[in-house]
Structures are given as C-alpha cells and as structure tokens.
Scaffold this motif. Structure first.
Motif, PDB file in Angstrom:
ATOM      1  N   TRP A  15     121.435  69.106  30.622  1.00  0.00           N
ATOM      2  CA  TRP A  15     121.244  69.990  31.759  1.00  0.00           C
ATOM      3  C   TRP A  15     121.531  71.414  31.320  1.00  0.00           C
ATOM      4  O   TRP A  15     122.488  71.670  30.607  1.00  0.00           O
ATOM      5  CB  TRP A  15     122.172  69.590  32.908  1.00  0.00           C
ATOM      6  CG  TRP A  15     121.936  68.197  33.378  1.00  0.00           C
ATOM      7  CD1 TRP A  15     122.659  67.092  33.059  1.00  0.00           C
ATOM      8  CD2 TRP A  15     120.885  67.744  34.232  1.00  0.00           C
ATOM      9  NE1 TRP A  15     122.129  65.986  33.671  1.00  0.00           N
ATOM     10  CE2 TRP A  15     121.034  66.356  34.397  1.00  0.00           C
ATOM     11  CE3 TRP A  15     119.834  68.377  34.880  1.00  0.00           C
ATOM     12  CZ2 TRP A  15     120.184  65.589  35.184  1.00  0.00           C
ATOM     13  CZ3 TRP A  15     118.978  67.622  35.656  1.00  0.00           C
ATOM     14  CH2 TRP A  15     119.158  66.253  35.811  1.00  0.00           C
TER      15      TRP A  15
ATOM     16  N   MET B 228     115.357  61.760  40.232  1.00  0.00           N
ATOM     17  CA  MET B 228     116.580  60.993  40.467  1.00  0.00           C
ATOM     18  C   MET B 228     116.855  60.845  41.965  1.00  0.00           C
ATOM     19  O   MET B 228     117.266  59.774  42.423  1.00  0.00           O
ATOM     20  CB  MET B 228     117.758  61.662  39.762  1.00  0.00           C
ATOM     21  CG  MET B 228     117.631  61.610  38.249  1.00  0.00           C
ATOM     22  SD  MET B 228     118.881  62.551  37.402  1.00  0.00           S
ATOM     23  CE  MET B 228     120.287  61.496  37.609  1.00  0.00           C
ATOM     24  N   ARG B 229     116.615  61.896  42.736  1.00  0.00           N
ATOM     25  CA  ARG B 229     116.807  61.826  44.182  1.00  0.00           C
ATOM     26  C   ARG B 229     115.902  60.773  44.807  1.00  0.00           C
ATOM     27  O   ARG B 229     116.317  59.979  45.643  1.00  0.00           O
ATOM     28  CB  ARG B 229     116.552  63.185  44.843  1.00  0.00           C
ATOM     29  CG  ARG B 229     116.918  63.217  46.330  1.00  0.00           C
ATOM     30  CD  ARG B 229     116.261  64.368  47.062  1.00  0.00           C
ATOM     31  NE  ARG B 229     114.813  64.277  47.065  1.00  0.00           N
ATOM     32  CZ  ARG B 229     114.112  63.465  47.861  1.00  0.00           C
ATOM     33  NH1 ARG B 229     114.719  62.655  48.693  1.00  0.00           N
ATOM     34  NH2 ARG B 229     112.795  63.445  47.811  1.00  0.00           N
TER      35      ARG B 229
ATOM     36  N   LEU C  37     113.649  66.786  37.155  1.00  0.00           N
ATOM     37  CA  LEU C  37     114.425  65.573  36.912  1.00  0.00           C
ATOM     38  C   LEU C  37     115.363  65.280  38.087  1.00  0.00           C
ATOM     39  O   LEU C  37     115.542  64.120  38.469  1.00  0.00           O
ATOM     40  CB  LEU C  37     115.210  65.689  35.605  1.00  0.00           C
ATOM     41  CG  LEU C  37     115.981  64.432  35.177  1.00  0.00           C
ATOM     42  CD1 LEU C  37     115.078  63.208  35.118  1.00  0.00           C
ATOM     43  CD2 LEU C  37     116.657  64.662  33.843  1.00  0.00           C
ATOM     44  N   GLN C  38     115.922  66.299  38.702  1.00  0.00           N
ATOM     45  CA  GLN C  38     116.767  66.098  39.883  1.00  0.00           C
ATOM     46  C   GLN C  38     115.968  65.450  41.013  1.00  0.00           C
ATOM     47  O   GLN C  38     116.464  64.550  41.694  1.00  0.00           O
ATOM     48  CB  GLN C  38     117.340  67.429  40.370  1.00  0.00           C
ATOM     49  CG  GLN C  38     118.415  68.002  39.496  1.00  0.00           C
ATOM     50  CD  GLN C  38     118.764  69.430  39.875  1.00  0.00           C
ATOM     51  OE1 GLN C  38     118.353  69.939  40.917  1.00  0.00           O
ATOM     52  NE2 GLN C  38     119.528  70.094  39.024  1.00  0.00           N
TER      53      GLN C  38
ATOM     54  N   LEU D 247     113.338  56.077  35.423  1.00  0.00           N
ATOM     55  CA  LEU D 247     113.336  57.421  34.882  1.00  0.00           C
ATOM     56  C   LEU D 247     112.302  57.606  33.779  1.00  0.00           C
ATOM     57  O   LEU D 247     112.125  58.718  33.302  1.00  0.00           O
ATOM     58  CB  LEU D 247     114.717  57.768  34.325  1.00  0.00           C
ATOM     59  CG  LEU D 247     115.828  57.980  35.329  1.00  0.00           C
ATOM     60  CD1 LEU D 247     117.155  58.218  34.621  1.00  0.00           C
ATOM     61  CD2 LEU D 247     115.531  59.126  36.243  1.00  0.00           C
TER      62      LEU D 247
ATOM     63  N   VAL E 141     115.273  61.805  27.986  1.00  0.00           N
ATOM     64  CA  VAL E 141     116.073  60.933  28.851  1.00  0.00           C
ATOM     65  C   VAL E 141     116.197  59.548  28.218  1.00  0.00           C
ATOM     66  O   VAL E 141     117.282  58.960  28.192  1.00  0.00           O
ATOM     67  CB  VAL E 141     115.458  60.847  30.267  1.00  0.00           C
ATOM     68  CG1 VAL E 141     116.135  59.781  31.099  1.00  0.00           C
ATOM     69  CG2 VAL E 141     115.536  62.198  30.970  1.00  0.00           C
TER      70      VAL E 141
ATOM     71  N   TYR F 205     107.386  61.427  37.969  1.00  0.00           N
ATOM     72  CA  TYR F 205     107.474  62.864  37.704  1.00  0.00           C
ATOM     73  C   TYR F 205     106.319  63.607  38.360  1.00  0.00           C
ATOM     74  O   TYR F 205     106.491  64.714  38.858  1.00  0.00           O
ATOM     75  CB  TYR F 205     107.511  63.130  36.201  1.00  0.00           C
ATOM     76  CG  TYR F 205     108.804  62.705  35.570  1.00  0.00           C
ATOM     77  CD1 TYR F 205     109.826  63.623  35.338  1.00  0.00           C
ATOM     78  CD2 TYR F 205     109.027  61.386  35.223  1.00  0.00           C
ATOM     79  CE1 TYR F 205     111.024  63.236  34.770  1.00  0.00           C
ATOM     80  CE2 TYR F 205     110.225  60.974  34.655  1.00  0.00           C
ATOM     81  CZ  TYR F 205     111.216  61.901  34.444  1.00  0.00           C
ATOM     82  OH  TYR F 205     112.396  61.507  33.900  1.00  0.00           O
TER      83      TYR F 205
ATOM     84  N   LEU G 212     114.572  58.126  43.345  1.00  0.00           N
ATOM     85  CA  LEU G 212     115.022  56.787  42.943  1.00  0.00           C
ATOM     86  C   LEU G 212     116.242  56.345  43.755  1.00  0.00           C
ATOM     87  O   LEU G 212     116.317  55.202  44.223  1.00  0.00           O
ATOM     88  CB  LEU G 212     115.349  56.754  41.450  1.00  0.00           C
ATOM     89  CG  LEU G 212     114.156  56.807  40.506  1.00  0.00           C
ATOM     90  CD1 LEU G 212     114.619  56.985  39.066  1.00  0.00           C
ATOM     91  CD2 LEU G 212     113.312  55.557  40.644  1.00  0.00           C
ATOM     92  N   LEU G 213     117.204  57.242  43.907  1.00  0.00           N
ATOM     93  CA  LEU G 213     118.409  56.904  44.667  1.00  0.00           C
ATOM     94  C   LEU G 213     118.093  56.680  46.145  1.00  0.00           C
ATOM     95  O   LEU G 213     118.645  55.766  46.769  1.00  0.00           O
ATOM     96  CB  LEU G 213     119.462  57.994  44.502  1.00  0.00           C
ATOM     97  CG  LEU G 213     120.080  58.081  43.108  1.00  0.00           C
ATOM     98  CD1 LEU G 213     120.930  59.338  42.974  1.00  0.00           C
ATOM     99  CD2 LEU G 213     120.889  56.839  42.793  1.00  0.00           C
TER     100      LEU G 213
END
Length: 115
Positions: free
Chosen positions: A52, A84-85, A80-81, A1, A45, A7, A87-88
């Motif tokens: 949020w 995170m998506r 940021l969503q 992150l 972060v 980003y 990375l997951l």
C-alpha cells in the motif's frame, strides 16, 4: 482477489467518482488504467508483494472556517480497496440482521426510522 472481472467491476463502479482523476502520491489516475496494469496488481497480490502506498494528505475547508484533513490514495490502492470491499460485502451482507441499518448498502438512518 485474483479474478480480473472483479477489478473491471470495481473500476466501473469508481471511475466516475469526482476523485478518480485526483492524483495521490504518484501521478496515477483512472485514465492510466489498463488490463496490463490490473494483471500487474493481481500478480503482486498473488505473490504477496503488493504494498500500500502512503496517502497524499491535503486539507479542505469546513463551513466553520477550520480545515479538515483528507487522505488521497493512489488509483491502484483505490481499485484494490474496492475489490476487497465487494468481496467482504458479498460474504458478510447476507449474514447481517434485517434490523441492522448502519453502514450498509441501501440502508441508513432514514430506513431505520421508517422500519
């Protein structure tokens, strides 16, 4: 992150979307994005101070004449969503079975039926 490149990749993926120029609760859109803003998000972060923002609620018409609620997040939240998506997905996607087709990139009902 905390990687700026993540980003930038996320920005490249979502800035072309129709909703990129739609304002959420704030006036922020894809137009106002800069490296300084990305670094600011990363710092928040890192310090666990990112908050949020509530989504802007609007209603769009459905084909049957009723209205459907739609939540519109701020641009920073969208960015940021997406980070995170990504990375997951990178972590979990290799662990899923090849027989799993629901909610996966490049897979869906049609690929399940073809399989």
């Amino acid at each position: 992150l905390f990687n700026t490149a993540l980003y930038l990749e996320a920005y490249a993926r979502i800035y072309r979307n129709d909703g990129a120029m739609t304002k959420g609760i704030t006036q922020e859109t894809a137009d106002g994005m800069s490296l300084a803003k990305i670094e600011g998000i990363i710092d928040l972060v890192r310090q666990e101070r990112f908050r949020w923002t509530p989504v802007r609620r609007t209603y769009i018409p459905k084909s049957n004449g009723k209205m459907r609620p739609l939540g519109i997040p701020t641009w920073s939240d969208k960015l940021l969503q997406e980070v995170m998506r990504r990375l997951l997905d990178a972590y979990y996607e290799p662990q899923f079975s090849d027989l799993s087709h629901g909610f996966r990139p490049g897979r869906g009902c049609h690929t399940a039926l073809n399989r």
